[in-house]
Design a protein around this motif. Structure first.
Motif, PDB file in Angstrom:
ATOM      1  N   ALA A 146       2.705   7.592  11.582  1.00 41.19           N
ATOM      2  CA  ALA A 146       3.895   8.274  11.049  1.00 41.19           C
ATOM      3  C   ALA A 146       4.232   7.650   9.700  1.00 41.19           C
ATOM      4  O   ALA A 146       4.646   6.492   9.649  1.00 41.19           O
ATOM      5  N   VAL A 147       3.993   8.396   8.614  1.00 44.40           N
ATOM      6  CA  VAL A 147       4.323   7.878   7.280  1.00 44.40           C
ATOM      7  C   VAL A 147       5.711   8.392   6.900  1.00 44.40           C
ATOM      8  O   VAL A 147       5.900   9.592   6.670  1.00 44.40           O
ATOM      9  N   VAL A 168       4.143   3.044  12.514  1.00 42.49           N
ATOM     10  CA  VAL A 168       4.990   3.569  11.441  1.00 42.49           C
ATOM     11  C   VAL A 168       4.610   2.916  10.118  1.00 42.49           C
ATOM     12  O   VAL A 168       4.466   1.693  10.033  1.00 42.49           O
ATOM     13  N   ALA A 169       4.418   3.764   9.094  1.00 41.38           N
ATOM     14  CA  ALA A 169       4.226   3.287   7.721  1.00 41.38           C
ATOM     15  C   ALA A 169       5.361   3.837   6.863  1.00 41.38           C
ATOM     16  O   ALA A 169       6.018   4.810   7.258  1.00 41.38           O
ATOM     17  N   ILE A 170       5.601   3.199   5.720  1.00 36.39           N
ATOM     18  CA  ILE A 170       6.551   3.764   4.751  1.00 36.39           C
ATOM     19  C   ILE A 170       5.837   3.896   3.406  1.00 36.39           C
ATOM     20  O   ILE A 170       4.914   3.142   3.107  1.00 36.39           O
ATOM     21  N   ALA A 171       6.278   4.881   2.607  1.00 38.96           N
ATOM     22  CA  ALA A 171       5.674   5.101   1.293  1.00 38.96           C
ATOM     23  C   ALA A 171       6.734   5.651   0.351  1.00 38.96           C
ATOM     24  O   ALA A 171       7.828   6.026   0.779  1.00 38.96           O
ATOM     25  N   ILE A 209       0.864  -1.177   0.000  1.00 41.79           N
ATOM     26  CA  ILE A 209       0.000   0.000   0.000  1.00 41.79           C
ATOM     27  C   ILE A 209       0.900   1.226   0.000  1.00 41.79           C
ATOM     28  O   ILE A 209       1.618   1.470   0.972  1.00 41.79           O
ATOM     29  N   ASP A 210       0.909   1.946  -1.115  1.00 39.94           N
ATOM     30  CA  ASP A 210       1.743   3.147  -1.207  1.00 39.94           C
ATOM     31  C   ASP A 210       0.894   4.328  -0.745  1.00 39.94           C
ATOM     32  O   ASP A 210       0.070   4.859  -1.487  1.00 39.94           O
ATOM     33  N   ILE A 244       0.199  -3.379   6.403  1.00 34.69           N
ATOM     34  CA  ILE A 244      -0.949  -3.129   7.296  1.00 34.69           C
ATOM     35  C   ILE A 244      -0.976  -1.705   7.864  1.00 34.69           C
ATOM     36  O   ILE A 244      -2.024  -1.060   7.894  1.00 34.69           O
ATOM     37  N   ASN A 245       0.181  -1.184   8.292  1.00 35.94           N
ATOM     38  CA  ASN A 245       0.155   0.167   8.865  1.00 35.94           C
ATOM     39  C   ASN A 245      -0.151   1.217   7.806  1.00 35.94           C
ATOM     40  O   ASN A 245      -0.801   2.226   8.085  1.00 35.94           O
ATOM     41  N   ALA A 246       0.300   0.949   6.581  1.00 34.34           N
ATOM     42  CA  ALA A 246      -0.006   1.865   5.480  1.00 34.34           C
ATOM     43  C   ALA A 246      -1.513   1.869   5.205  1.00 34.34           C
ATOM     44  O   ALA A 246      -2.092   2.905   4.848  1.00 34.34           O
TER      45      ALA A 246
END
Ligand code: NIG
Ligand code: FE
Length: 399
Positions: A280-281, A307-310, A67-68, A347-349
Motif C-alpha cells: 500500500a503506497v 505500507v510505504a509512503i511517497a 526511496i520515493d 525498506i517498504n518503498a
C-alpha cells in the motif's frame, strides 16, 4: 582497502523487508556503529578496518536513503492557478472536467522538447537528492499519444543514465483520456501501439493506470494491466484516490506490486491486496494538498499489508519532493509513528519499486545511506519542514 567507512553513527534501519504489522515500529538500532562500504555495497557493519575515506557521524543519526516510490517528476508548466481555484472551493474533479488538471499539464508537456523536459527534471532530482532521496520512481502519463508517451519515457531513460539517483520508469499512458481521441480508440492505442513499442525498447519496468470514477474503469484498468504484464511489465494501480472506484479490488487479478493513494479502499479491495502481497503506497502530501480523506494506514498495518509512503510529486495534486516532510505529514494525517514512517519511506518503498537491494542498511545491500544532523529518528518528522540530511552516500559514493 575498502572504499569508505561511516563511523560513530546511531544507525537506524529495518531489515528483512517487506516489513509488516507491529514490526514496522521496531527498527534495528545500533549506537556508535561503523558501516564499511566497498564497490558500492555494504560489506560489514560494526567492524573497524581501514578505508580510503571516512565520514565521522559523531553519534548522529544514520539511516538508509529515502526511496520515493511514486512520482510524476517529468512534466512542463505549473498549475498555481488551479491551486487558487481550489482554495476558493472549486474541486480537483471540476477543474479536470473544465479541461484543466492533468490535461493542462499534457498540453504543456506535449509542447516541450526533450531537452527542456530533461533540464526541468534534473533540477527536481537534484533538489530531491538534497533531501535524501536516493531512488525515484517516475511515471509517464502527460503525453497521452504514442509519440509523446515515448518522448516522456525516453526522457526518463536519459535521467536514468545521467542522474545520481536510481530511476525506476513506469508507463502511465492510462493517466487520462486524451481529448483528441475516442475512448475505445485510445484504449486500442495503449494496448496495440504503445505497449509493444515500450516493451521492445525496454523503456519501463512498471505499468500503472488511474483507476477512478470518470477516468479508467475497473474493467479497462484490468485489461491494460494484464496486457502490460504479458509484455513483462509489473502492475501498479492509482486506486481509490477520490472515491471507492474498485482499483484495489483488482489487485489480485492483475498481481499488483502496489496500489497507491487508497483513501477509499473497500473491504474487498483490502482482502485482494492482502492475498496478492500488494504494497500500500500512501501519499499524505496529496491528501493535504487536495484537502482529501486520509488513507486508513493503521488498518493496513493491522491487516499486515506492507505500507510505504511517497511524495506523488506532480504539478496538480502534490508539488512536494521532500521526503522528510512527507514523513511528517504521514505521522500527522495517519497517526503512525516516526519509526513506521521511516520504514514506509525506506525498506517498504524498496519493495514497491522492486529495488530490494536498497532501502536498508544490511551487509550485501547497496550503500545508499544518509548521515543526518539530528540525534534520533523521531526528530526527522518532528522538525516539520527542516532538512536533516548532512551527507548523502549513493552506491557507495559521497555525493
Ligand atoms: O497521483 N491521480 C492521478 N494522478 C496524479 C495527479 C496528476 C495531476 O494532477 O497532474 C496523482 O495525484
Ligand atoms: Fe500519482
Amino acid at each position: 582497502m575498502d572504499d569508505l567507512k561511516i563511523i560513530n553513527g546511531r544507525v537506524v534501519t529495518f531489515q528483512d523487508g517487506p516489513v509488516r504489522g507491529s514490526h514496522m515500529d521496531f527498527p534495528l538500532v545500533l549506537e556508535n556503529a561503523n558501516i564499511i562500504i566497498d564497490d558500492g555495497y555494504i560489506t560489514a557493519i560494526d567492524s573497524d578496518r581501514p578505508a580510503k575515506k571516512t565520514i565521522d557521524a559523531r553519534g548522529k543519526l544514520v539511516i538508509p536513503g529515502f526511496i520515493d516510490s511514486h512520482t510524476h517528476l517529468v512534466f512542463a508548466g505549473s498549475r498555481e492557478d488551479e491551486f487558487e481555484k481550489r482554495l476558493k472551493g472549486i474541486s480537483y474533479q471540476e477543474i479536470a472536467r473544465e479541461g484543466g488538471g492533468i490535461l493542462s499539464t499534457v498540453r504543456a508537456t506535449r509542447n516541450a522538447d526533450r531537452n527542456t523536459l530533461i533540464q526541468l527534471a534534473k533540477k527536481r532530482l537534484d533538489f530531491a537528492l538534497s533531501w535524501g532521496t536516493t531512488t525515484v520512481e517516475i511515471k509517464s502519463g502527460y503525453g497521452l499519444s504514442t509519440k509523446d508517451e515515448l518522448k516522456m519515457l525516453e526522457v526518463i531513460d536519459e535521467l536514468k543514465k545521467t542522474s545520481h539517483q536510481t530511476i525506476v520508469p513506469t508507463f502511465l499512458g492510462a493517466h487520462e483520456f486524451p481529448p483528441d481521441r475516442g475512448r475505445d480508440e485510445y484504449m486500442n492505442i495503449i494496448l496495440n501501439e504503445m505497449l509493444p513499442e515500450i516493451a521492445r525498447r525496454k523503456l519501463a519496468r512498471f505499468i500503472d493506470v488511474f483507476c477512478e470514477d470518470g477516468v479508467y474503469t475497473k474493467e479497462e484498468s484490468k485489461k491494460i494491466l494484464l496486457k502490460g504484464r504479458d509484455f513483462g511489465l509489473f502492475p501498479k494501480i492509482h486506486a481509490d484516490e477520490l472515491a471507492s472506484s474498485g482499483g484495489s479490488e483488482i489487485a489480485e487479478d492483475v498481481g499488483a506490486i502496489s496500489c497507491d493513494h487508497l483513501s477509499y479502499p473497500s473491504e474487498e479491495g483490502i482482502d485482494a491486496m492482502k492475498r496478492a502481497g500488494t504494497v500500500a503506497v500512501l501519499l499524505p502530501a496529496t491528501t493535504l494538498f487536495l484537502s482529501g480523506k486520509s488513507a486508513p494506514a493503521r488498518k493496513f498495518i493491522d491487516e499486515d499489508i506492507p505500507v510505504a509512503i511517497a511524495s506523488d510529486f506532480n504539478p496538480g495534486s502534490s508539488p512536494v519532493l521532500a521526503m522528510p516532510l512527507v514523513m511528517s505529514l504521514a505521522c500527522l494525517l495517519y497517526r503512525i509513528t516516526p519509526r513506521e514512517a521511516l520504514c514506509a519511506g525506506t525498506i517498504n518503498a524498496a519493495y514497491a519499486v522492486r529495488e530490494e537491494k536498497r532501502g536498508s542498511i544490511e551487509v550485501g545491500k547497496k550503500a545508499d545511506i544518509l548521515v543526518c544532523d539530528c540525534e534520533n529518528e523521531n526528530e526527522i518528522p518532528y522538525w516539520f519542514g527542516f532538512n536533516p540530511v548532512r551527507y548523502v552516500v549513493k552506491d557507495g559514493k559521497v555525493i
